[in-house]
Scaffold this motif. Structure first.
Motif, mmCIF file in Angstrom:
data_model
loop_
_atom_site.group_PDB
_atom_site.id
_atom_site.type_symbol
_atom_site.label_atom_id
_atom_site.label_comp_id
_atom_site.label_asym_id
_atom_site.label_seq_id
_atom_site.Cartn_x
_atom_site.Cartn_y
_atom_site.Cartn_z
ATOM 1 N N PRO A 185 0.822 -1.218 0.000
ATOM 2 C CA PRO A 185 0.000 0.000 0.000
ATOM 3 C C PRO A 185 0.857 1.269 0.000
ATOM 4 O O PRO A 185 2.049 1.206 0.316
ATOM 5 C CB PRO A 185 -0.792 -0.102 1.303
ATOM 6 C CG PRO A 185 0.049 -0.956 2.185
ATOM 7 C CD PRO A 185 0.797 -1.909 1.287
ATOM 8 N N LEU A 186 0.216 2.369 -0.360
ATOM 9 C CA LEU A 186 0.886 3.669 -0.251
ATOM 10 C C LEU A 186 1.158 3.919 1.227
ATOM 11 O O LEU A 186 0.223 3.956 2.036
ATOM 12 C CB LEU A 186 -0.039 4.773 -0.797
ATOM 13 C CG LEU A 186 0.353 6.207 -0.445
ATOM 14 C CD1 LEU A 186 1.695 6.586 -1.058
ATOM 15 C CD2 LEU A 186 -0.726 7.177 -0.917
ATOM 16 N N LEU A 187 2.434 4.058 1.562
ATOM 17 C CA LEU A 187 2.825 4.141 2.967
ATOM 18 C C LEU A 187 4.053 5.025 3.084
ATOM 19 O O LEU A 187 4.942 4.941 2.241
ATOM 20 C CB LEU A 187 3.194 2.714 3.400
ATOM 21 C CG LEU A 187 3.126 2.353 4.861
ATOM 22 C CD1 LEU A 187 1.685 2.454 5.365
ATOM 23 C CD2 LEU A 187 3.618 0.899 5.050
ATOM 24 N N GLN A 188 4.069 5.838 4.123
ATOM 25 C CA GLN A 188 5.266 6.634 4.375
ATOM 26 C C GLN A 188 6.289 5.767 5.112
ATOM 27 O O GLN A 188 5.984 5.239 6.187
ATOM 28 C CB GLN A 188 4.854 7.829 5.233
ATOM 29 C CG GLN A 188 5.968 8.791 5.525
ATOM 30 C CD GLN A 188 5.502 9.798 6.556
ATOM 31 O OE1 GLN A 188 4.378 10.285 6.518
ATOM 32 N NE2 GLN A 188 6.369 10.102 7.503
ATOM 33 N N ALA A 189 7.466 5.571 4.532
ATOM 34 C CA ALA A 189 8.502 4.777 5.220
ATOM 35 C C ALA A 189 8.862 5.498 6.519
ATOM 36 O O ALA A 189 8.881 6.730 6.554
ATOM 37 C CB ALA A 189 9.733 4.640 4.317
ATOM 38 N N PRO A 190 9.140 4.765 7.590
ATOM 39 C CA PRO A 190 9.436 5.419 8.878
ATOM 40 C C PRO A 190 10.630 6.374 8.790
ATOM 41 O O PRO A 190 10.705 7.350 9.519
ATOM 42 C CB PRO A 190 9.743 4.257 9.831
ATOM 43 C CG PRO A 190 9.456 2.995 9.102
ATOM 44 C CD PRO A 190 9.177 3.297 7.663
ATOM 45 N N ASP A 191 11.571 6.075 7.866
ATOM 46 C CA ASP A 191 12.761 6.921 7.747
ATOM 47 C C ASP A 191 12.650 7.932 6.590
ATOM 48 O O ASP A 191 13.659 8.481 6.144
ATOM 49 C CB ASP A 191 14.023 6.057 7.587
ATOM 50 C CG ASP A 191 13.877 4.986 6.511
ATOM 51 O OD1 ASP A 191 12.743 4.748 6.049
ATOM 52 O OD2 ASP A 191 14.898 4.387 6.123
ATOM 53 N N ALA A 192 11.423 8.178 6.116
ATOM 54 C CA ALA A 192 11.251 9.160 5.022
ATOM 55 C C ALA A 192 11.105 10.565 5.586
ATOM 56 O O ALA A 192 10.545 10.759 6.667
ATOM 57 C CB ALA A 192 10.017 8.804 4.205
ATOM 58 N N ARG A 193 11.620 11.546 4.843
ATOM 59 C CA ARG A 193 11.408 12.955 5.190
ATOM 60 C C ARG A 193 10.161 13.436 4.464
ATOM 61 O O ARG A 193 10.027 13.217 3.259
ATOM 62 C CB ARG A 193 12.615 13.787 4.739
ATOM 63 C CG ARG A 193 13.866 13.531 5.559
ATOM 64 C CD ARG A 193 13.769 14.157 6.947
ATOM 65 N NE ARG A 193 13.546 15.597 6.878
ATOM 66 C CZ ARG A 193 14.518 16.513 6.896
ATOM 67 N NH1 ARG A 193 15.770 16.130 6.994
ATOM 68 N NH2 ARG A 193 14.232 17.792 6.851
ATOM 69 N N VAL A 194 9.258 14.090 5.187
ATOM 70 C CA VAL A 194 7.988 14.517 4.595
ATOM 71 C C VAL A 194 8.095 15.952 4.096
ATOM 72 O O VAL A 194 8.611 16.826 4.794
ATOM 73 C CB VAL A 194 6.854 14.437 5.638
ATOM 74 C CG1 VAL A 194 5.525 14.874 5.014
ATOM 75 C CG2 VAL A 194 6.723 13.020 6.185
#
Ligand code: C5P
Length: 218
Positions: free
Chosen positions: A185-194
């Motif tokens: 699914p579309l998911l923000q990786a925990p280590d991604a910068r938003v």
């Protein structure tokens, strides 16, 4: 030396393509818009008269020959048309189709075309599934209303006549399907910068992304 990977994820028309292509230009890396892969599959299904809900029949269209033709198909402007968006999001929910496109994307990361030193990929599952080892992960987002207005502009520039209500409805339906599907699914990786681009111009978005990426050593 392993290639440098920049993963750019986010919902439809959030500005991730603008960010990803600008980063690829800046660092002279190869660029892959992975949404186009799912659009190409939707288009192939449409041409073959196969319904998007029919996972096995759609997956059967992805023969080794079809995959070899993929780079040429990705250049076709019709893939960006409004009618293909929903098809793309429906075929993208099927695990056999995601599996059939996995090697293509992993290979792009491991061996960026034209001997480039790195690759920038944008999509929904780049930082989580395709390249969890990416040195840089960005998650680009914006309000649905702003995203619909941007998408509307792009469609109008391509000569398409679609109402803003239809574009917003498509974006909301795709967001829901992309976020809730069990497979990748579309998911923000925990280590991604938003980066929230709701109130940013394209140039401001690019500048922010460059600032984030340039602070990371790779
Ligand atoms: O990015 P774009 O809006 O062109 O993508 C079209 C559709 O392809 C998305 O709505 C999504 O369902 C699917 N997609 C995906 N995984 C990706 C890229 C796109 O599921 N990595």
């Amino acid at each position: 030396m392993p290639s440098v990977i920049i993963a750019v994820d986010g919902p439809a028309a959030s500005g991730k393509g603008t960010v990803a292509s600008a980063l690829a230009r800046h660092y002279d890396f190869a660029y892959l818009d992975t949404g186009l892969l799912y659009r190409a599959v939707g288009w192939l299904a449409q041409q073959a008269g196969v319904g998007a809900e029919n996972a096995a029949q759609v997956a059967a269209l992805l023969t080794p020959e079809a995959m070899e033709q993929m780079p040429q198909l990705l250049d076709q402007p019709q893939l960006r048309h409004h009618a293909i968006s929903a098809m793309a999001s429906q075929v993208a929910a099927h695990p056999p189709i995601r599996l059939a496109l996995l090697d293509y994307q992993k290979n792009f990361c491991a061996n960026p075309p034209q001997g480039k030193a790195g690759a920038v990929l944008d999509g929904r599952d780049i930082g989580t599934i395709i390249a969890p080892h990416a040195q840089v992960k960005l998650f680009i987002t914006a309000s649905p209303k702003v995203r619909a207005a941007r998408r509307m502009k792009q469609l109008q520039a391509m000569g398409e006549d679609v109402s803003e209500a239809a574009v917003l409805a498509d974006i909301l339906a795709r967001d829901e399907r992309d976020r809730t599907r069990p497979s990748a699914p579309l998911l923000q990786a925990p280590d991604a910068r938003v980066i929230d681009t709701t109130a940013l111009t394209a140039q401001e978005t690019i500048d922010q992304a460059l600032k984030v990426v340039s602070a990371i050593t790779f």
